[in-house]
Design a protein around this motif. Structure first.
Motif, PDB file in Angstrom:
ATOM      1  N   PHE A   1      22.045  67.509  31.345  1.00  0.00           N
ATOM      2  CA  PHE A   1      21.811  65.910  31.352  1.00  0.00           C
ATOM      3  C   PHE A   1      20.585  65.387  30.455  1.00  0.00           C
ATOM      4  O   PHE A   1      20.215  64.757  31.559  1.00  0.00           O
ATOM      5  N   HIS A   2      20.421  65.746  29.299  1.00  0.00           N
ATOM      6  CA  HIS A   2      19.314  65.187  28.756  1.00  0.00           C
ATOM      7  C   HIS A   2      19.689  63.536  28.787  1.00  0.00           C
ATOM      8  O   HIS A   2      18.909  62.794  29.130  1.00  0.00           O
ATOM      9  N   GLN A   3      21.098  63.237  28.376  1.00  0.00           N
ATOM     10  CA  GLN A   3      21.458  61.830  28.592  1.00  0.00           C
ATOM     11  C   GLN A   3      22.879  61.892  29.335  1.00  0.00           C
ATOM     12  O   GLN A   3      23.519  62.918  29.321  1.00  0.00           O
ATOM     13  N   TYR A   4      23.135  60.887  30.045  1.00  0.00           N
ATOM     14  CA  TYR A   4      24.114  60.892  30.922  1.00  0.00           C
ATOM     15  C   TYR A   4      25.097  59.580  30.219  1.00  0.00           C
ATOM     16  O   TYR A   4      24.700  58.568  30.150  1.00  0.00           O
ATOM     17  N   VAL A   5      25.924  60.047  29.639  1.00  0.00           N
ATOM     18  CA  VAL A   5      26.749  58.999  28.485  1.00  0.00           C
ATOM     19  C   VAL A   5      28.095  59.014  28.967  1.00  0.00           C
ATOM     20  O   VAL A   5      28.784  59.620  29.110  1.00  0.00           O
ATOM     21  N   ILE A   6      28.348  57.555  29.492  1.00  0.00           N
ATOM     22  CA  ILE A   6      29.678  57.153  29.800  1.00  0.00           C
ATOM     23  C   ILE A   6      30.497  56.432  28.569  1.00  0.00           C
ATOM     24  O   ILE A   6      29.771  56.143  27.302  1.00  0.00           O
TER      25      ILE A   6
ATOM     26  N   ALA B   1      24.515  55.368  27.198  1.00  0.00           N
ATOM     27  CA  ALA B   1      23.824  56.182  28.099  1.00  0.00           C
ATOM     28  C   ALA B   1      22.998  55.401  29.219  1.00  0.00           C
ATOM     29  O   ALA B   1      22.597  54.304  28.894  1.00  0.00           O
ATOM     30  N   LEU B   2      23.351  55.817  30.397  1.00  0.00           N
ATOM     31  CA  LEU B   2      22.714  55.289  31.511  1.00  0.00           C
ATOM     32  C   LEU B   2      21.573  56.037  32.072  1.00  0.00           C
ATOM     33  O   LEU B   2      21.454  57.473  31.781  1.00  0.00           O
ATOM     34  N   PRO B   3      20.756  55.404  32.979  1.00  0.00           N
ATOM     35  CA  PRO B   3      19.458  56.256  33.311  1.00  0.00           C
ATOM     36  C   PRO B   3      19.640  57.254  34.157  1.00  0.00           C
ATOM     37  O   PRO B   3      20.680  57.289  35.141  1.00  0.00           O
ATOM     38  N   VAL B   4      19.130  58.552  33.930  1.00  0.00           N
ATOM     39  CA  VAL B   4      19.366  59.602  34.654  1.00  0.00           C
ATOM     40  C   VAL B   4      18.389  60.704  34.781  1.00  0.00           C
ATOM     41  O   VAL B   4      18.356  61.748  35.335  1.00  0.00           O
ATOM     42  N   TYR B   5      17.083  60.087  34.783  1.00  0.00           N
ATOM     43  CA  TYR B   5      15.876  60.804  34.954  1.00  0.00           C
ATOM     44  C   TYR B   5      15.428  61.421  36.336  1.00  0.00           C
ATOM     45  O   TYR B   5      16.175  60.881  37.303  1.00  0.00           O
ATOM     46  N   PRO B   6      14.950  62.322  36.383  1.00  0.00           N
ATOM     47  CA  PRO B   6      14.737  63.158  37.912  1.00  0.00           C
ATOM     48  C   PRO B   6      14.045  62.055  38.905  1.00  0.00           C
ATOM     49  O   PRO B   6      14.532  62.272  40.234  1.00  0.00           O
ATOM     50  N   GLU B   7      13.132  61.028  38.571  1.00  0.00           N
ATOM     51  CA  GLU B   7      12.597  60.287  39.474  1.00  0.00           C
ATOM     52  C   GLU B   7      13.519  59.140  39.882  1.00  0.00           C
ATOM     53  O   GLU B   7      12.953  58.262  40.795  1.00  0.00           O
TER      54      GLU B   7
ATOM     55  N   PRO C   1      25.415  73.426  14.775  1.00  0.00           N
ATOM     56  CA  PRO C   1      25.982  72.664  15.792  1.00  0.00           C
ATOM     57  C   PRO C   1      24.713  71.815  16.643  1.00  0.00           C
ATOM     58  O   PRO C   1      23.499  72.522  16.292  1.00  0.00           O
ATOM     59  N   VAL C   2      25.071  70.989  17.254  1.00  0.00           N
ATOM     60  CA  VAL C   2      24.012  70.551  17.932  1.00  0.00           C
ATOM     61  C   VAL C   2      24.522  70.200  19.363  1.00  0.00           C
ATOM     62  O   VAL C   2      25.745  69.888  19.637  1.00  0.00           O
ATOM     63  N   HIS C   3      23.698  70.676  20.366  1.00  0.00           N
ATOM     64  CA  HIS C   3      24.086  70.678  21.788  1.00  0.00           C
ATOM     65  C   HIS C   3      23.849  69.159  22.205  1.00  0.00           C
ATOM     66  O   HIS C   3      23.028  69.065  22.961  1.00  0.00           O
ATOM     67  N   ILE C   4      24.670  68.271  22.115  1.00  0.00           N
ATOM     68  CA  ILE C   4      24.293  66.800  22.166  1.00  0.00           C
ATOM     69  C   ILE C   4      24.246  66.584  23.576  1.00  0.00           C
ATOM     70  O   ILE C   4      25.241  67.085  24.398  1.00  0.00           O
ATOM     71  N   TYR C   5      23.388  65.728  24.002  1.00  0.00           N
ATOM     72  CA  TYR C   5      23.086  65.094  25.336  1.00  0.00           C
ATOM     73  C   TYR C   5      22.956  66.209  26.304  1.00  0.00           C
ATOM     74  O   TYR C   5      22.602  65.995  27.605  1.00  0.00           O
ATOM     75  N   GLY C   6      22.609  67.601  26.210  1.00  0.00           N
ATOM     76  CA  GLY C   6      22.071  68.584  26.812  1.00  0.00           C
ATOM     77  C   GLY C   6      23.602  69.522  27.214  1.00  0.00           C
ATOM     78  O   GLY C   6      23.164  70.190  28.185  1.00  0.00           O
TER      79      GLY C   6
END
Ligand SMILES: Cc1ncc(COP(=O)(O)O)c(C=O)c1O
Length: 372
Positions: free
Chosen positions: A286-291, A348-354, A130-135
């Motif tokens: 949330f490695h990626q935030y995917v809408i 995927a939209l930008p979701v990085y901590p900074e 299995p893949v834990h996709i996008y986090g």
């Protein structure tokens, strides 16, 4: 204003002095391969992942390969996996000589659908990957039950999911072996390629330690046919500087994701944009935030955002069963319709901590304008 999907320069600015001092430390010792720095990182990540053992290697792709090798999987075997992932998931299976057998995904979480797995199991099946996709973790309870019922190994592709949880258990620690990637854009990213395997099984731990150094336990005595896949000390020290920040960075990702959902609702976008489904019995990192945007509008929205400096992207535009290199498997469009639809509708939209409030406001305003 340009808003990337991840801003590693902004991250580096916060840790620059520590990273440079750590790199100097490695040069001073001239111990570049494996080394005590790698061992220290392995101990830290084993604890963090709730696993007994951690074994560093050269990349996430190699981690998958080594995991399959440690499980003795090869020619004539089948491994069940998802068609909706990065290429390495399925190519690792093919590289050991086994056949990737795809099973479609859940339409909301994009992880493998456990209910479809048993009909894909044959006498050749040796493992489920299995893949834990996008986090976000796949439904591990269901997968563990199937693996136990059929005597299969369970290899977690946790490349995108360090720190994610399923019912209180950390990604990587629930199956036979878990695999992480330290590719620079990952939630815990190095200064180049790197990977890690975690396991609770001492036999696998011992075998993996040998397999990554050409199968030797004692220098120049090769009991197994392994590969050269070692983690470098330079990567380990960079990762050890970043690791103490991982929890805070993860919380920032989660906060931004939550904020997006509120902002989409406030903007009256919920008919047009489906935010990610977050399981309430897990921890999404949330490695990626995917809408999800209805078919036909996704590519237009992506181009509109990019024209406005927002580097939104698609993970992944071509499902694995339709990749040219897997043509020999004989799949066609329509074989895995849920994955195929996801490939056409996710963004995927930008979701990085900074990411700043101002930047996030800008992203949402352009999503609104782009979907008019
Ligand atoms: C789901 C998944 N599996 C495997 C990999 C391979 O990792 P790496 O790039 O470190 O080889 C990645 C990332 O690149 C990934 O996202």
């Amino acid at each position: 204003m340009t808003i990337p999907l991840i801003d590693l320069q902004a991250q580096y600015a916060t840790i620059r002095n520590e990273v440079r001092a750590a790199v100097d430390r490695v040069f001073d010792t001239q111990q570049f391969v494996l080394s005590s720095e790698v061992q220290a990182l392995e101990a830290e990540l084993a604890r963090y992942s709730q696993a007994r053992f951690a074994i560093g290697c050269a990349s996430g792709s190699d981690a998958l390969l080594l995991a399959l090798m440690s499980c003795g999987i090869g020619e004539g075997d089948e491994v069940i996996t998802t068609p909706f992932s990065f290429f390495a998931t399925a190519s690792a299976i093919a590289r050991v000589g086994a056949r990737p057998v795809f099973v479609d995904i859940d339409a909301r979480t994009y992880t493998i659908e456990p209910e479809r797995i048993e009909q894909a199991i044959t006498s050749q099946t040796k493992a489920i990957m299995p893949v834990h996709i996008y986090g976000q973790c796949a439904d591990m309870d269901a997968l563990i039950a199937i693996a136990n019922r059929h005597g299969l190994a369970l290899i977690e592709d946790a490349a995108q999911a360090i720190g994610a949880e399923d019912r209180g258990r950390r990604a990587g620690s629930m199956g036979t072996i878990g695999c992480f990637s330290f590719y620079p854009s990952k939630n815990l990213g190095g200064a180049g390629d790197g990977g890690m395997l975690v396991t609770n099984d001492p036999d696998h731990a011992q075998r993996l330690q040998m397999l990554r150094v050409h199968g030797e336990e004692k220098k120049y005595h090769h009991q197994l046919l392994g590969i050269n896949s070692r983690l470098d000390a330079l990567q380990a020290v960079v990762l050890r500087v970043k690791f103490p920040h991982l929890e805070a960075w993860t919380r920032e990702r989660q906060r931004r994701a939550h904020q997006y959902e509120i902002m989409f609702t406030d903007a009256g976008l919920r008919q047009k944009v489906e935010p990610p489904l977050v399981r309430n019995d897990g921890r999404h990192v949330f490695h990626q935030y995917v809408i999800r945007v209805p078919e036909g509008q996704r590519d237009h929205l992506r181009e509109y955002l990019r024209a406005n400096g927002i580097l939104a992207d698609v993970y992944y535009p071509v499902p694995l069963h339709l990749q040219e290199s897997f043509a020999y498997l004989g799949h066609h469009e329509g074989d895995f319709p849920v994955a195929e639809a996801a490939a056409k509708e996710t963004l995927a939209l930008p979701v990085y901590p900074e990411l700043t409030d101002q930047q996030q406001d800008f992203v949402v305003s352009k999503v609104v304008a782009g979907l008019k």
